[in-house]
Enzyme design. Structure first.
Site, PDB file in Angstrom:
ATOM      1  N   SER A 478       0.807  -1.216   0.000  1.00  0.00           N
ATOM      2  CA  SER A 478       0.000   0.000   0.000  1.00  0.00           C
ATOM      3  C   SER A 478       0.847   1.277   0.000  1.00  0.00           C
ATOM      4  CB  SER A 478      -0.981  -0.025   1.164  1.00  0.00           C
ATOM      5  OG  SER A 478      -2.158   0.634   0.796  1.00  0.00           O
ATOM      6  N   ASP A 489       8.781   5.797 -11.019  1.00  0.00           N
ATOM      7  CA  ASP A 489       8.263   6.540 -12.173  1.00  0.00           C
ATOM      8  C   ASP A 489       9.080   7.797 -12.446  1.00  0.00           C
ATOM      9  OD1 ASP A 489       6.329   4.628 -12.497  1.00  0.00           O
ATOM     10  OD2 ASP A 489       4.712   5.787 -11.577  1.00  0.00           O
ATOM     11  N   LYS A 504      -1.200  -4.456  -3.135  1.00  0.00           N
ATOM     12  CA  LYS A 504      -2.473  -3.937  -2.620  1.00  0.00           C
ATOM     13  C   LYS A 504      -2.631  -2.491  -3.044  1.00  0.00           C
ATOM     14  CE  LYS A 504      -5.205  -3.061   1.475  1.00  0.00           C
ATOM     15  NZ  LYS A 504      -5.338  -1.607   1.207  1.00  0.00           N
TER      16      LYS A 504
END
Length: 723
Positions: A478, A489, A504
């Site tokens: 999470s 990214d 998750k």
């Protein structure tokens, strides 16, 4: 998102938001004091309504939904198939496609049938194990037991069921007998002991007596459960079909959940999870007694629990709540766990209970010198926050402070360790990610209504612009995945660890059901945890199921075990949305070089190769379900496992030549705090044995120094391993 959900049906990590669902609901106003069945009917109506209105993507309550509930519920009632007969299942099967209609009509006939039949079969089972334990077992008989309960058919007759009980009870007694024999053998080697060793007959009788006591205790626990407890099992089978993270908290469970949210626990410092008929260690809490003892591991199956010197109680088949009650206890008291390791070996582990300090869930840092350069390590076990007090410490503030301290110490690179970090506050992960980039998007959140929100770091300040490595594993979930995904990214950090993180990508709300009832005579109704949002990477992809894939994959002893979100049959699917507008970090010139050099090192690192080999062996061992009940063969199997384990002993014995130490402010603190000093010494010792940390530091070296230093780093690593 705020914390860890400790007790879950299948999952290891979950992030939650404590909030009230923003949807108009009617008020349930009972006129008379309700009987239990009436309360159950009201709970069915209330839960399904709240889920259908508030869930991110509620599944239709139809025949497909009904089949899923049926399967999960029957498995929850009798996971090891030692209570129900095939004739019971045939009778139950008539309702397989009717549960959806029964939910809508508040019809409890299926639950009533299964509940009453289970009570009947459990009562009958008492006689089965008592008869099996009346006389000595024939341990010379060549017979075996298959413990693959999932593939095992239900017993067709009571005689067949009695035989199944006999074999299961014999296995339990045999494992205890072999352990007792080992203890007696050790006593016989002690020349100062004048006590005569116990005979085989004495030990055999003792094991039957202790096994009988364990089973009696187990059934006494079951006897204490009332209809409401069993109805919670049924209603959770319904709730969890919407998705694995949607579940009902009965009042006692809600109370335990609230305690866990406070971050202060008293016990052994381990999180448990039910797996078929077994209780599994899903996580060790950093700094807790079990973590400090270094014997208990995630993945261990608890077979028995003993209070101090008392006889161990068999907990196989026992409810998770009841196992937890046996393991928890006052600080300073001893609990002994008989566990089955991932390699199949059986061990008895003694743990002195203690208060698991909340301090151990806070961030901490260390400094290390390598190749003449100084680097920092930040360990973040969770993304903590106190929503009630904005001035209290939180993960964002504390990490920022540790980064500043490391800068003052002159570090030239930072490793951020979020292994085993199950997540926490969404706000803090945005704050932490913002420390390493210019202002920009960190994560995208999508609600059930389809509304997308992009959460930004709006502070143009970059607190750390140097080399950065983020360490993850299959238990990083999470909020940890949000941080790793954002840094990946932006190409801001090298992500190292398992093939992928947990996977998750959903957010849950915890809803107090009592707020919807006025003038209730039902008492406490508990709470509902339901999935209300999904989050996405800034590149548009989801972390759901797929997690974050490491730039550099390191072998992991558990990499073949099915322990992630993708391994749950009804987990929400992966999808993607439009990417956010962001610019890739362009200030790290050696990023690709560092990744390439690390992969070369991994190929030539014997320690990493041994870990990879161990993972394959554990995977094969995990598929072994047949155990001999012949004592000679059983001992031979255990001895063979111990011999094979010797090959992998260098994994636990490994130590690098690096020296880790505290920052100056902490060096001052430990002078007056011997407990803190011991904790930090233990942590520094574990870092010096951590091959993953060592490799992460070499990656920092490559990122900082370029090709020349990178090659030096590679050679030094190989020399250290050989020495």
């Amino acid at each position: 998102m705020n914390g860890f959900v400790r007790f879950m049906k299948r999952n290891y990590k979950v992030i939650i938001i404590v909030a009230v669902i923003s949807v108009a609901l009617w008020s349930f106003i009972p006129r008379e004091k309700a009987t239990d069945p009436e309360k159950d009917k009201m709970l069915l109506e209330l839960l399904t309504f709240v889920i259908e209105k508030g869930h991110y993507n509620p599944a239709p309550i139809d025949d497909t939904f009904s089949k899923g509930v049926y399967k999960d519920y029957i498995e929850a009632l009798d996971p090891s198939k030692r209570f129900f007969l095939q004739s019971d299942i045939d009778e139950f099967a008539k309702y397989e496609l009717q549960i959806d209609d029964q939910i809508k009509n508040k019809d409890l006939s299926f639950f009533d049938l299964t509940y009453n039949r289970l009570m009947q079969r459990m009562e009958e089972s008492k006689e089965y194990y008592k008869v099996a334990l009346e006389n000595p077992f024939d341990y010379k008989k060549d017979e075996s037991i298959n413990t693959d309960y999932e593939k095992m058919p239900y017993a067709k007759t009571k005689d067949e069921l009695k035989e199944r009980w006999r074999l299961q009870v014999k296995l339990s007694a045999l494992s205890s007998l072999v352990e007792k024999q080992k203890i007696e053998e050790e006593k016989s080697k002690d020349k100062d002991k004048k006590e005569a060793p116990k005979s085989f007959e004495q030990l055999e009788k003792e094991t039957r007596e202790s096994t009988l006591k364990s089973l009696n205790d187990n059934f006494n626990f079951i006897k204490d459960l009332d209809r409401e407890d069993w109805f919670s099992v049924y209603i959770n089978a319904i709730s969890s079909r919407f998705d694995p993270h949607t579940s009902y908290f009965a009042p006692d469970e809600k109370e335990r959940f609230d305690v866990s949210m406070s971050g202060k626990l008293e016990g052994i410092g381990a999180r448990l999870q039910k797996e078929n008929d077994f209780t599994k260690i899903s996580e060790l809490i950093s700094g807790g007694p079990a973590w400090r003892g270094k014997q208990l591991e995630a993945g261990d199956l608890i077979l028995k629990v003993a209070q101090g010197k008392d006889e161990p109680v068999d907990v196989v088949g026992m409810r998770l709540d009841d196992v937890v009650k046996k393991i928890k206890g006052p600080k300073g008291t001893e609990v002994r766990l008989t566990v089955k390791k991932a390699d199949g070996s059986i061990k008895v582990i003694s743990i002195i209970r203690d208060e698991v300090e909340i301090e151990e869930t806070y961030v901490k840092s260390s400094v290390v010198d390598i190749d003449g350069n100084k680097y920092g390590i930040i360990y973040l076990p969770k993304f903590y926050i106190d929503f009630e007090n904005k001035d209290a410490r939180d993960a964002g503030k504390d990490v920022a402070q540790e980064v500043e301290r490391l800068k003052e110490a002159g570090v030239q690179g930072i490793v951020m360790d979020v292994r085993d970090n199950g997540g926490g506050s969404l706000k803090t992960v945005v704050d932490i990610a913002g420390l390493f980039i210019d202002q920009g998007p960190i994560v995208q959140v999508k609600s059930a209504a389809g509304r997308k929100e992009v959460l930004f770091d709006k502070d143009p300040k970059v607190q750390w612009d140097g080399p950065l490595v983020i360490m993850t594993n299959e238990f990083s979930a999470s909020a940890s995945e949000i941080l790793a995904a954002a840094m990946q990214d932006y190409k801001r950090a090298v992500i190292v660890g398992s093939k992928q993180t947990y996977g998750k990508g959903t957010v849950q709300n915890v809803i107090d059901l009592n707020q919807f009832v006025r003038g209730s005579t039902y008492g406490d109704l508990g709470a509902l945890k339901t999935t209300t949002q999904k989050f996405y990477r800034i590149n548009g992809g989801s972390t759901q199921r797929e997690g974050v894939k490491s730039d550099i994959v390191m072998p992991d002893k558990y990499e073949y075990l099915k322990m992630g979100e993708k391994d749950v049959d009804n987990s929400m699917p992966w999808d993607k949305i439009d990417p956010a507008d962001y610019k890739v970090w362009n200030k790290q010139n050696n990023y690709d070089f560092a990744v390439k050099q690390s992969k070369l090192r991994m190929q030539n690192n014997p320690q990493m190769q041994l870990i990879a080999d161990n993972a394959k062996w554990l995977d094969e061992r995990n598929k072994e379900d047949v155990y001999s009940l012949n004592i000679d063969k059983f001992k031979a199997e255990q001895k063979s496992l111990e011999e094979k384990n010797k090959k992998y002993k260098p994994i636990s014995d490994y130590k690098n030549s690096l020296k880790f130490y505290s920052l100056p402010y902490e060096e001052e603190k430990v002078k007056d705090d011997p407990v803190l000093k011991e904790k930090r010494d233990r942590w520094h010792e574990s870092l010096s044995k951590d091959v993953y940390v060592e490799e992460s530091l070499h990656i920092l070296n490559d990122m900082k120094s370029g090709s020349d230093k990178g090659l030096t780093s590679k050679v030094k690593t190989e020399k250290q391993i050989k020495s």
